[in-house]
Design an enzyme around this catalytic site. Structure first.
Site, short mmCIF file in Angstrom:
data_model
loop_
_atom_site.label_atom_id
_atom_site.label_comp_id
_atom_site.label_asym_id
_atom_site.label_seq_id
_atom_site.Cartn_x
_atom_site.Cartn_y
_atom_site.Cartn_z
CE1 TYR A 184 -17.74 -49.58 -15.63
CE2 TYR A 184 -19.86 -49.67 -14.55
CZ TYR A 184 -18.82 -50.31 -15.20
OH TYR A 184 -18.86 -51.67 -15.41
CE LYS A 234 -19.62 -52.39 -12.13
NZ LYS A 234 -20.67 -53.37 -11.80
CB SER A 246 -15.72 -53.02 -14.54
OG SER A 246 -15.15 -52.43 -15.69
C1 WQD Z 1 -13.04 -49.80 -26.90
C2 WQD Z 1 -12.02 -49.18 -27.85
C3 WQD Z 1 -12.11 -46.77 -27.88
C4 WQD Z 1 -16.12 -46.49 -29.61
C5 WQD Z 1 -15.88 -49.83 -21.76
C6 WQD Z 1 -16.20 -49.44 -20.40
C7 WQD Z 1 -15.77 -50.51 -19.44
C8 WQD Z 1 -16.31 -51.85 -19.84
C9 WQD Z 1 -16.02 -52.16 -21.29
C10 WQD Z 1 -18.15 -52.44 -18.41
C11 WQD Z 1 -11.33 -47.94 -27.26
C12 WQD Z 1 -12.50 -47.34 -29.23
C13 WQD Z 1 -14.93 -46.96 -29.08
C14 WQD Z 1 -16.11 -45.84 -30.88
C15 WQD Z 1 -13.73 -46.17 -31.01
N1 WQD Z 1 -17.71 -51.94 -19.58
N2 WQD Z 1 -13.76 -46.81 -29.77
N3 WQD Z 1 -14.90 -45.71 -31.52
O1 WQD Z 1 -13.83 -47.86 -23.16
O2 WQD Z 1 -12.47 -50.01 -23.37
O3 WQD Z 1 -14.48 -49.95 -21.91
O4 WQD Z 1 -16.49 -51.07 -22.07
O5 WQD Z 1 -17.52 -52.90 -17.52
O6 WQD Z 1 -16.27 -50.16 -18.20
O7 WQD Z 1 -15.45 -48.28 -20.13
O8 WQD Z 1 -14.76 -49.89 -24.35
O9 WQD Z 1 -15.98 -50.20 -26.45
O10 WQD Z 1 -16.00 -47.91 -25.37
O11 WQD Z 1 -13.89 -48.75 -26.43
O12 WQD Z 1 -12.65 -46.02 -31.61
O13 WQD Z 1 -17.14 -45.37 -31.41
O14 WQD Z 1 -12.70 -48.72 -29.01
O15 WQD Z 1 -11.28 -45.63 -28.01
O16 WQD Z 1 -9.99 -47.93 -27.74
P1 WQD Z 1 -13.78 -49.33 -23.21
P2 WQD Z 1 -15.26 -49.15 -25.67
#
Ligand code: WQD
Length: 355
Positions: A165, A169, A141
């Site tokens: 997490y 990885k 990841s």
């Molecule tokens: C994306 C964007 C949030 C939720 C995660 C894991 C990573 C990988 C992919 C496995 C960010 C914003 C989110 C919400 C928001 N998974 N957001 N409101 O954090 O980039 O990565 O998923 O490998 O390990 O950490 O993904 O979808 O949580 O956030 O504004 O309710 O959406 O701040 O900018 P992230 P995410």
């Protein structure tokens, strides 16, 4: 074609990769403990792959009539579950998806995450060694990059995970490097996903998070469906195009095709340790994603701006050049297709596979 073991193959990325691998002619044995999935996803994968006669033997196993796809309920941490799979037939390669992937949960339950993600990988590698199989594609990841110094992020960027997490990885990646250095013959690929989203265009398989999702795409889908009143936008003051977080969203089928390409490379070449980013190389903000989803679904997406989420970074975008150079792969599906396919899944399956 090859006989493959797919751990976690009933999950979101695993099920889409199983479909692509079946369509490429491989024969699959899936091991999944159903912690965040169930057999229904693979029943539908068999249907999409044109395989008949999906049925259960009653003792936690399922198979198609031609046994091109078999599923066993079991846990990678248990050699009692793993060893019989290698003894039953020669396994030529393994794709290892089984693992936990929620950042916030990993902060609350580090022991559980290290147990499943790291001890589970050690158990799998030992079973592979005993089963004389030394070809593995590992689901890594981009989280292991932590707060990147610059974007787009290339594979030689610093590995600086900022949550348990991401630490797990990075630890498994190090384990694979140590194994490759200690014994000849290992063919290993460490694939670093950016943000996997979307679904198969048929609407038959997709992301079915257990409980309340933390990642944006299922949340967005549930707001469009009316299951949630608003989408919370974490931070409006990031140094980005519109102040909201920017990420590299990659269609899950592009990701699945990337795994198939990496496996083909490993099976066709000399032992090696491959490390590749799987991302689109394009960044989109939260607002851009929400607008694209509203356009694809024809639904309003009410937004509620709130404070930044701890641990978030402003921008995360892949440099996907290495994957294109070494295996001729790059993502082919853009944001509109991601949202169209994600909405098709959500609309047809309001309660996921429990629908
Ligand atoms: C994306 C964007 C949030 C939720 C995660 C894991 C990573 C990988 C992919 C496995 C960010 C914003 C989110 C919400 C928001 N998974 N957001 N409101 O954090 O980039 O990565 O998923 O490998 O390990 O950490 O993904 O979808 O949580 O956030 O504004 O309710 O959406 O701040 O900018 P992230 P995410």
């Amino acid at each position: 074609m090859a006989n493959l073991l797919i751990t976690g193959g009933a999950g979101f990325i695993g099920s889409h990769t199983c479909l692509v691998l079946l369509q490429a002619g491989h024969r699959l044995v899936v091991l999944d403990n159903f912690a965040n999935s169930g057999p229904e996803a693979l029943r539908r994968v068999a249907e999409l792959a044109g395989l008949d006669g999906w049925s259960t033997s009653g003792s936690g196993s399922w198979a198609t009539a031609d046994r091109r796809l078999t599923l066993h309920q079991g846990d990678v941490r248990s050699r009692r579950d793993l060893d019989p799979l290698f003894a039953a037939e020669p396994i030529e390669g393994v794709l290892h998806f089984a693992g936990l992937k929620a950042v916030s949960e990993s902060i609350e339950q580090p022991l559980h995450y290290w147990g499943v993600n790291v001890a589970g990988s050690v158990s799998l590698l030992k079973a592979m060694e005993a089963g004389n199989c030394r070809t593995l594609v590992f689901s890594s990841s981009a989280t292991l990059y932590g707060h990147p110094e610059r974007v787009p992020i290339a594979e030689d960027a610093a590995i600086r995970p900022i949550n348990p997490y991401g630490q797990t990885k990075a630890a498994v990646e190090q384990l694979l490097a140590d194994v490759a250095a200690s014994q000849p013959g290992w063919r290993l690929a460490r694939l670093r996903y950016f943000n996997p989203v979307g679904a198969h265009p048929s609407g038959r398989i997709g992301e079915d998070p257990l409980g309340t999702p933390t990642n944006i795409f299922p949340l967005l889908s549930q707001v469009a469906l009316g299951r949630r009143p608003v989408l919370q936008v974490f931070g409006h003051d990031w140094p980005t195009v519109d102040g909201t977080g920017v990420r590299d969203y990659i269609h899950v089928l592009d990701l699945a095709e990337g795994h198939s390409a990496a496996l083909a490379l490993l099976l066709s070449e000399a032992p090696q340790l491959l490390t590749l980013n799987l991302g689109s190389g394009q960044g989109h903000s939260v607002l851009e994603l929400a607008n694209a989803f509203a356009a694809a679904s024809g639904r309003e997406i009410p937004l509620q701006h709130s404070a930044r989420r701890p641990g978030d970074s402003a921008i995360s975008i892949a440099d996907p050049g290495a994957a294109e150079r070494c295996m001729g792969w790059r993502s082919r599906r853009g944001l509109a297709e991601i949202c169209r396919d994600g909405w098709a899944w959500q609309q047809a399956n309001p309660r996921g596979y429990g629908t």
